[in-house]
Design an enzyme around this catalytic site. Sequence first.
Site, short mmCIF file in Angstrom:
data_model
loop_
_atom_site.label_atom_id
_atom_site.label_comp_id
_atom_site.label_asym_id
_atom_site.label_seq_id
_atom_site.Cartn_x
_atom_site.Cartn_y
_atom_site.Cartn_z
N SER A 108 -15.91 57.22 -15.84
CA SER A 108 -16.84 57.14 -14.02
C SER A 108 -15.50 57.71 -13.16
CB SER A 108 -16.45 55.89 -13.81
OG SER A 108 -17.90 55.60 -14.32
N TYR A 206 -23.85 49.29 -7.85
CA TYR A 206 -23.16 50.32 -8.69
C TYR A 206 -24.42 50.94 -9.61
CZ TYR A 206 -20.16 53.01 -11.07
OH TYR A 206 -19.01 54.36 -12.43
N SER A 207 -24.64 52.35 -9.96
CA SER A 207 -25.35 53.04 -10.43
C SER A 207 -25.11 54.30 -10.74
CB SER A 207 -27.08 53.19 -9.52
OG SER A 207 -27.92 53.88 -10.94
N ASN A 208 -25.22 54.86 -11.82
CA ASN A 208 -24.46 56.41 -12.37
C ASN A 208 -26.16 57.35 -11.89
OD1 ASN A 208 -22.46 56.42 -14.32
ND2 ASN A 208 -23.64 54.56 -15.26
N GLY A 352 -12.91 54.33 -15.74
CA GLY A 352 -13.53 55.25 -16.03
C GLY A 352 -14.59 54.07 -17.86
N SER A 378 -14.44 47.68 -24.15
CA SER A 378 -13.73 46.09 -23.42
C SER A 378 -15.43 45.44 -24.16
CB SER A 378 -13.70 45.30 -22.53
OG SER A 378 -12.47 45.60 -21.60
#
Length: 405
Positions: A108, A206-208, A352, A378
Amino acid sequence: MSVRLRTSAQNKPAKQRGRRVLSVVAALAVLGGGLAVSGSPAYSAPDRAGHPDAVNEGARNLVHEDGFPAVLAAVEGRHGRVRDHTAGTGDLETGAAVPVNGQVRAGSNTKSFTSAVVLQLAGEGKVDLDEPIETYLPGLVRGEGIDGTRITVRNLLQHTSGLPDYTQSLDPNPFEIRDTYYNPREMLDLALSEKAVFEPGAKWQYSNTNYLLAGLLVEKVTGRPFGEEITNRIIRPLGLKDTYWPKAGERGVRGAHPKGYASATPGGPLEDITRLDPSQAWAAGQLVTTPRDLNRFFSALLGGEVLDAAELKEMTTTVPAAEGSATPNTEYGLGLFRTPLSCGVELWGHGGAIHGYETFGGVTDDGRAATVAVTALSASVAAEPEGILEAHQHVQELVETAICE
């Protein structure tokens, strides 16, 4: 092209567990750019006996305590001195060393590049940030509670559109989709098949999908492929020689790089996923880069080399971006997080995560810069949500150590 979705035919307990971790990963997409660490950067800080280099120590901790295969970091001081750091192994099978300043998938961090391109177009008078996306992509943004005439370009770049995130519809097993090519319009269809999350402008989430639409906007306005625009407008002018936009169908990493790893289930055995079709991220996360190039980009961006003053002011005008999290002071501009650090400075940058690689970093107003990359998510090195968040936080704490120590 067939889009692989999560299916009810999967083992149900595993599916439910995967969904729970997916919600954590979605949170990490938010935290990946803006987790402020309260107190001092204790994780990886030198003890009073004096470790000579807190960053090296912190990188080793990420390998030995958190389980990341490799760590790469680049740190730039106020006077321009750059130090590179590595820890772990670049190849779990052969034991090869981690290449200094090796290439990684940017995830990101790509959003900051994408936003910069849109803002350049705004500066050229070709895009109005407060114009509805309907003006540029007529009839495209429609769905349950979704109306493109009410969602502005600014809403997209600032994650205040209320659009659902298309990535939540993808198969959570990365090995099932690693070779799948995703067309941006088909990914958009996945998002628009879900109902709106909230009214445009009502809050931040947050939204891609927002940056998928930003990429389509760039193509519509310029009449050129998005990758070409990001290359000609950002990568080449800044001399980012180790950063590139992968071609359609390109699955490898071109230059010296550590291998990226993933697990089929959270915390499961790590497997090589370096070869990956990054089209699943496109304008939201497809770039390949290095820690040094990311430092150079964010330094140039905040230093006025990429945008004129008016557009940079728009980019750095922020809204709260930490509702429901432990980061009350984190804010988001137009493709940039502002994160206050414990040493009294603010970090401007992003973060990102894409299968195989996770990165975090940014720059300060006084000229410091740091980027840390690890070669697994992670969610691949930890099984439970708490452990995933802890490993992710340790990556960010190492950036704070690099900036503040």
